[in-house]
Design an enzyme around this catalytic site. Structure first.
Site, short mmCIF file in Angstrom:
data_model
loop_
_atom_site.label_atom_id
_atom_site.label_comp_id
_atom_site.label_asym_id
_atom_site.label_seq_id
_atom_site.Cartn_x
_atom_site.Cartn_y
_atom_site.Cartn_z
N VAL A 108 -4.31 4.17 6.45
CA VAL A 108 -5.32 4.99 7.11
C VAL A 108 -5.93 6.01 6.15
O VAL A 108 -7.05 6.47 6.35
CB VAL A 108 -4.71 5.73 8.33
CG1 VAL A 108 -5.72 6.65 8.98
CG2 VAL A 108 -4.21 4.71 9.36
N GLU A 109 -5.23 6.33 5.08
CA GLU A 109 -5.71 7.36 4.15
C GLU A 109 -6.46 6.74 2.97
O GLU A 109 -7.66 6.50 3.06
CB GLU A 109 -4.53 8.23 3.70
CG GLU A 109 -3.91 8.99 4.89
CD GLU A 109 -2.75 9.88 4.49
OE1 GLU A 109 -2.93 10.73 3.60
OE2 GLU A 109 -1.65 9.73 5.06
N MET A 110 -5.76 6.42 1.87
CA MET A 110 -6.46 5.84 0.72
C MET A 110 -6.47 4.31 0.73
O MET A 110 -7.24 3.70 0.00
CB MET A 110 -5.86 6.37 -0.58
CG MET A 110 -6.18 7.85 -0.81
SD MET A 110 -5.51 8.46 -2.36
CE MET A 110 -6.48 9.95 -2.59
#
Length: 324
Positions: A108-110
């Site tokens: 979900v982030e990087m």
């Protein structure tokens, strides 16, 4: 004139990316911190969610990662994170080095599939190879050194010159009468039980040993229902231990006046409302209006000067695209 300009450009390139030039570990970490190419699609950098041009976070309830996805918890400020004995709301990283690795492979982030993908991309950029050679020696571009450099930069991000710091040094004029009243209220009503120590995040502990408290302590209150605090099981999600349900690392209160929205789910928009919430769900007290006002004044006095930041020049991508 053209010859002079060419010389200047080449000199700058050599200074920033040349293998013979020595830069510090912190300087390399700053470059990495601002580089969105650490994310799978080249859209998200560390600074995207932890904006050091502001208060060290993004003032959103949930940060936005690759493909516009939203995380499940509010991003804490990176400022003064070096003084915390564990990282993340649930303490799943023992230090800043370990914390730096996590977002890179969080879908979900990087969004990278693994750390090898991050290293392989940076290794294709000659400027990065030269920088890592300069800081760590030949063939040193690996995930451990990437995280080590980012953490070294983050350790420089401190704000220890707040009005309250000056007050504690003996300058009684640094705090208004209202803020001093709030400091007294902070201690007498019980806030200091959790938010103790030099950074108002609990006692000093060895790295990797977190100071956790249950939140909310008093479940089922009107604020708990309104803001749905109890939906998040906290550290239990990491340990799966029953006693860790709703346990969270106690956050620092430094710069808290500038890090809205508040709490792990970013559900509370204002500081005075956050103070009322803490009174009810943690202390089982309905704080009076004058108590709230003085507490807010005290909390505002914990804001230190944000160290000036300049955007770094990033090593240039040559001969490939970051994302199709």
């Amino acid at each position: 004139m053209k010859k002079i300009m060419i010389f200047i450009v080449l000199s700058l390139s050599s200074t920033v990316f040349g293998a013979t030039n020595k830069i510090s570990q912190e300087e390399l970490g700053k470059i990495l911190y601002f580089d969105p190419r650490l994310s799978a699609d080249g859209s998200i950098s560390c600074n995207s969610c932890h904006n050091v041009m502001g208060a060290g976070e993004d003032n959103r309830a949930f940060s936005m990662g690759v493909k516009g996805q939203l995380g499940g918890r509010s991003s804490p400020s990176v400022f003064n994170a070096t003084f915390l004995s564990v990282q993340f709301w649930d303490g799943r990283a023992k230090d800043l080095e370990e914390q730096a690795k996590g977002p890179m492979i969080n879908p979900v982030e990087m969004g990278n599939k693994d750390h090898k993908q991050v290293v392989a991309r940076l290794a294709k950029i000659p400027g990065y190879v030269a920088l890592f050679d300069s800081v760590y020696g030949k063939k040193s571009l690996n995930i451990d050194n990437i995280a080590k450099a980012i953490a070294a930069y983050e350790k420089t991000l401190t704000t220890l010159n707040s009005p309250f710091d000056e007050f504690k040094k003996g300058n009684k004029a640094a705090l208004s009468a209202l803020a001093q009243k709030g400091y007294n209220t902070f201690q007498t009503v019980g806030c200091v039980t959790c938010h103790s120590g030099d950074h108002f995040s609990g006692p000093a502990l060895p790295v990797g040993q977190g100071f956790y408290m249950k939140f909310p302590t008093f479940e089922g209150t009107s604020f708990d229902k309104k803001y749905q605090f109890s939906k998040d099981l906290g550290r239990f999600e990491v340990t799966k231990k029953e006693e860790d349900k709703h346990m969270f690392r106690v956050p620092t209160l430094r710069n808290v006046a500038h890090t809205a929205p508040y709490f792990h789910n970013g559900a509370v928009k204002t500081l005075d409302e956050a103070v009322r919430v803490m009174g009810q769900v943690q202390l089982n007290k309905e704080l009076k209006s004058d108590e709230v006002k003085s507490l807010v004044a005290f909390l505002e006095s914990l804001s230190g000067t944000i160290p000036p930041q300049t955007m770094p020049v990033l090593p240039l991508t040559e001969g490939f695209v970051v994302a199709e």
